[in-house]
Design a protein around this motif. Structure first.
Motif, PDB file in Angstrom:
ATOM      1  N   LYS A  44       0.836  -1.202   0.000  1.00 44.04           N
ATOM      2  CA  LYS A  44       0.000   0.000   0.000  1.00 44.04           C
ATOM      3  C   LYS A  44       0.867   1.246   0.000  1.00 44.04           C
ATOM      4  O   LYS A  44       0.614   2.212  -0.743  1.00 44.04           O
ATOM      5  CB  LYS A  44      -0.904  -0.008   1.235  1.00 44.04           C
ATOM      6  CG  LYS A  44      -1.938   1.105   1.252  1.00 44.04           C
ATOM      7  CD  LYS A  44      -3.060   0.824   0.286  1.00 44.04           C
ATOM      8  CE  LYS A  44      -4.204   1.794   0.445  1.00 44.04           C
ATOM      9  NZ  LYS A  44      -5.308   1.542  -0.504  1.00 44.04           N
TER      10      LYS A  44
ATOM     11  N   ARG B 115      -1.976  11.990   4.054  1.00 36.13           N
ATOM     12  CA  ARG B 115      -2.629  11.112   3.079  1.00 36.13           C
ATOM     13  C   ARG B 115      -2.167   9.668   3.250  1.00 36.13           C
ATOM     14  O   ARG B 115      -2.982   8.729   3.199  1.00 36.13           O
ATOM     15  CB  ARG B 115      -2.333  11.597   1.667  1.00 36.13           C
ATOM     16  CG  ARG B 115      -3.010  12.912   1.299  1.00 36.13           C
ATOM     17  CD  ARG B 115      -2.589  13.377  -0.065  1.00 36.13           C
ATOM     18  NE  ARG B 115      -2.903  12.388  -1.091  1.00 36.13           N
ATOM     19  CZ  ARG B 115      -2.281  12.304  -2.258  1.00 36.13           C
ATOM     20  NH1 ARG B 115      -1.309  13.153  -2.554  1.00 36.13           N
ATOM     21  NH2 ARG B 115      -2.631  11.391  -3.133  1.00 36.13           N
TER      22      ARG B 115
ATOM     23  N   GLU C  54      -3.711   8.105   6.393  1.00 35.25           N
ATOM     24  CA  GLU C  54      -5.097   7.706   6.142  1.00 35.25           C
ATOM     25  C   GLU C  54      -5.179   6.429   5.306  1.00 35.25           C
ATOM     26  O   GLU C  54      -6.053   5.580   5.530  1.00 35.25           O
ATOM     27  CB  GLU C  54      -5.850   8.841   5.446  1.00 35.25           C
ATOM     28  CG  GLU C  54      -6.126  10.029   6.346  1.00 35.25           C
ATOM     29  CD  GLU C  54      -6.911  11.110   5.645  1.00 35.25           C
ATOM     30  OE1 GLU C  54      -7.075  11.026   4.393  1.00 35.25           O
ATOM     31  OE2 GLU C  54      -7.366  12.049   6.324  1.00 35.25           O
ATOM     32  N   ASN C  55      -4.266   6.280   4.343  1.00 37.28           N
ATOM     33  CA  ASN C  55      -4.244   5.055   3.536  1.00 37.28           C
ATOM     34  C   ASN C  55      -4.007   3.823   4.402  1.00 37.28           C
ATOM     35  O   ASN C  55      -4.652   2.778   4.222  1.00 37.28           O
ATOM     36  CB  ASN C  55      -3.154   5.147   2.465  1.00 37.28           C
ATOM     37  CG  ASN C  55      -3.582   5.985   1.272  1.00 37.28           C
ATOM     38  OD1 ASN C  55      -4.718   6.438   1.192  1.00 37.28           O
ATOM     39  ND2 ASN C  55      -2.681   6.208   0.337  1.00 37.28           N
TER      40      ASN C  55
ATOM     41  N   GLU D 182      -4.576   3.616   7.633  1.00 39.39           N
ATOM     42  CA  GLU D 182      -5.760   3.444   8.481  1.00 39.39           C
ATOM     43  C   GLU D 182      -6.860   2.684   7.738  1.00 39.39           C
ATOM     44  O   GLU D 182      -7.551   1.841   8.326  1.00 39.39           O
ATOM     45  CB  GLU D 182      -6.288   4.803   8.940  1.00 39.39           C
ATOM     46  CG  GLU D 182      -5.569   5.390  10.135  1.00 39.39           C
ATOM     47  CD  GLU D 182      -6.327   6.546  10.756  1.00 39.39           C
ATOM     48  OE1 GLU D 182      -6.990   7.294  10.012  1.00 39.39           O
ATOM     49  OE2 GLU D 182      -6.249   6.696  11.993  1.00 39.39           O
ATOM     50  N   SER D 183      -7.034   2.989   6.461  1.00 36.36           N
ATOM     51  CA  SER D 183      -8.066   2.293   5.674  1.00 36.36           C
ATOM     52  C   SER D 183      -7.730   0.817   5.532  1.00 36.36           C
ATOM     53  O   SER D 183      -8.625  -0.038   5.564  1.00 36.36           O
ATOM     54  CB  SER D 183      -8.230   2.942   4.297  1.00 36.36           C
ATOM     55  OG  SER D 183      -7.093   2.724   3.476  1.00 36.36           O
ATOM     56  N   VAL D 184      -6.451   0.495   5.386  1.00 32.90           N
ATOM     57  CA  VAL D 184      -6.034  -0.907   5.326  1.00 32.90           C
ATOM     58  C   VAL D 184      -6.332  -1.585   6.660  1.00 32.90           C
ATOM     59  O   VAL D 184      -6.802  -2.733   6.701  1.00 32.90           O
ATOM     60  CB  VAL D 184      -4.529  -1.011   4.993  1.00 32.90           C
ATOM     61  CG1 VAL D 184      -4.050  -2.459   5.124  1.00 32.90           C
ATOM     62  CG2 VAL D 184      -4.257  -0.509   3.595  1.00 32.90           C
TER      63      VAL D 184
ATOM     64  N   LYS E 150      -8.661  -0.918   8.830  1.00 36.99           N
ATOM     65  CA  LYS E 150     -10.095  -1.186   8.955  1.00 36.99           C
ATOM     66  C   LYS E 150     -10.503  -2.380   8.102  1.00 36.99           C
ATOM     67  O   LYS E 150     -11.280  -3.235   8.520  1.00 36.99           O
ATOM     68  CB  LYS E 150     -10.886   0.053   8.558  1.00 36.99           C
ATOM     69  CG  LYS E 150     -10.762   1.206   9.538  1.00 36.99           C
ATOM     70  CD  LYS E 150     -11.541   2.427   9.064  1.00 36.99           C
ATOM     71  CE  LYS E 150     -11.381   3.580  10.031  1.00 36.99           C
ATOM     72  NZ  LYS E 150     -12.095   4.801   9.560  1.00 36.99           N
ATOM     73  N   GLU E 151      -9.945  -2.430   6.900  1.00 33.50           N
ATOM     74  CA  GLU E 151     -10.308  -3.504   5.973  1.00 33.50           C
ATOM     75  C   GLU E 151      -9.783  -4.852   6.442  1.00 33.50           C
ATOM     76  O   GLU E 151     -10.477  -5.877   6.355  1.00 33.50           O
ATOM     77  CB  GLU E 151      -9.759  -3.180   4.580  1.00 33.50           C
ATOM     78  CG  GLU E 151     -10.071  -4.221   3.525  1.00 33.50           C
ATOM     79  CD  GLU E 151      -9.452  -3.896   2.179  1.00 33.50           C
ATOM     80  OE1 GLU E 151      -9.401  -4.795   1.320  1.00 33.50           O
ATOM     81  OE2 GLU E 151      -9.022  -2.741   1.974  1.00 33.50           O
TER      82      GLU E 151
ATOM     83  N   GLU F 207      -8.715  -5.525   9.570  1.00 28.43           N
ATOM     84  CA  GLU F 207      -9.051  -5.734  10.977  1.00 28.43           C
ATOM     85  C   GLU F 207      -7.821  -5.838  11.881  1.00 28.43           C
ATOM     86  O   GLU F 207      -7.630  -6.824  12.599  1.00 28.43           O
ATOM     87  CB  GLU F 207      -9.946  -6.972  11.134  1.00 28.43           C
ATOM     88  CG  GLU F 207     -11.260  -6.845  10.391  1.00 28.43           C
ATOM     89  CD  GLU F 207     -12.169  -8.050  10.581  1.00 28.43           C
ATOM     90  OE1 GLU F 207     -11.647  -9.127  10.948  1.00 28.43           O
ATOM     91  OE2 GLU F 207     -13.379  -7.915  10.368  1.00 28.43           O
TER      92      GLU F 207
END
Length: 222
Positions: A84, A174, A177-178, A180-182, A184-185, A187
Motif C-alpha cells: 500500500k 494522506r 489515512e491510507n 488506516e483504511s487498510v 479497517k479492511e 481488521e
C-alpha cells in the motif's frame, strides 16, 4: 452565528504567542507562494537532478546495516501494508518524506529499527530496538510495527522551498489515512501517541536537523 462571537469566545483560552507564530509561518509560505510560479519557470535546469530522487531512488538507505529482510518473508498483512505504501509513493510526483519502521513483535521480521527500499522490496535493519529499554511512554505496551514519519528537510526545501514543508505534512496525512483504511479492511489496530520529538528522533539514530519528525503510526494485531 456572528463573526465577533466566534472570535470572542476563544479570547480567554488563546495563547497569543502561538497564534502569532502560526501567523508568521503562514505569511512566510504565502510570500513564497506568490513567487512560486516565477521560481517554477526556472526549475527546468534542475529537472535531471530531481529525477534522480524520483521513485527509483527516493529514500536514503543506510550505508551499513545489520541485516536485511525481503518483503517475501512478511506476513500477509505486513506485506499488504508495504505494498500500500509502495503504490502510494509510485503515484507521487515528488517524495518529501522518510518513513522509518520500528519492529517490536513480528514472526517474520527481527525486532529493530529499519529503513525500507521500496523499489527492491527490502527492509534494512540499521539499529537494535528493545522496547523495555527505549524509555518512552508510547512503547509501554507491546506492538507489531510503528511507522515513524519524517519530512526530509533538504529534499522538501530543494523541491518546493518553504512550501515543501507543507507538502510533506499533506503527504504524511494522506499516507497515514491510507494505512488506516487498510487497518479497517484487514481488521488490525492503528493509533498514534505523542513523543518528545528531538529525543525520539535521536533514539532512532536520525539527525533531527535533517529529518523532521511529524507523527507515529503504531500497528497492532497485524
Amino acid at each position: 452565528m456572528n463573526k465577533k462571537f466566534i472570535t470572542d469566545q476563544y479570547i480567554g483560552f488563546m495563547d497569543n504567542k502561538r497564534v502569532q507564530n502560526v501567523l508568521k509561518f503562514y505569511q512566510s509560505t504565502v510570500n513564497i507562494q506568490e513567487l512560486y510560479n516565477l521560481w517554477y519557470k526556472n526549475k527546468e535546469y534542475i529537472v535531471d537532478k530531481i529525477n534522480i530522487k524520483a521513485y527509483d531512488n527516493y529514500f536514503d538507505l543506510p550505508e551499513s546495516y545489520m541485516e536485511s529482510v525481503s518483503f517475501n518473508r512478511l506476513s500477509i498483512k505486513e506485506k499488504i501494508v508495504m505494498e500500500k505504501m509502495n503504490d502510494f509513493f509510485k503515484n507521487q510526483e515528488f517524495i518529501y518524506i522518510l518513513p522509518i519502521f520500528i519492529i517490536d513483535k513480528s514472526n517474520n521480521i527481527p525486532s529493530g529499527i529499519y529503513s525500507v527500499d521500496f523499489k527492491n522490496k527490502v527492509l534494512y535493519k540499521y539499529k537494535e530496538f528493545e522496547r523495555q529499554n527505549f524509555g518512552m511512554e508510547v512503547f509501554k505496551e507491546s506492538f507489531n510495527i510503528c511507522i515513524s514519519y519524517f519530512i526530509d528537510l533538504n529534499e522538501s526545501v530543494f523541491l518546493d522551498g518553504e512550501l515543501g514543508f507543507i507538502n510533506g505534512i499533506i503527504q504524511i496525512g494522506r499516507l497515514y489515512e491510507n494505512i488506516e483504511s487498510v487497518a479497517k479492511e484487514k481488521e488490525f489496530e492503528t493509533y498514534s501517541k505523542f513523543v518528545p520529538q528531538q529525543s525520539f528522533t535521536h533514539k532512532l539514530g536520525i539527525n533531527c536537523r535533517l529529518q523532521l519528525f511529524i507523527k507515529n503510526q503504531v500497528l497492532r494485531g497485524i
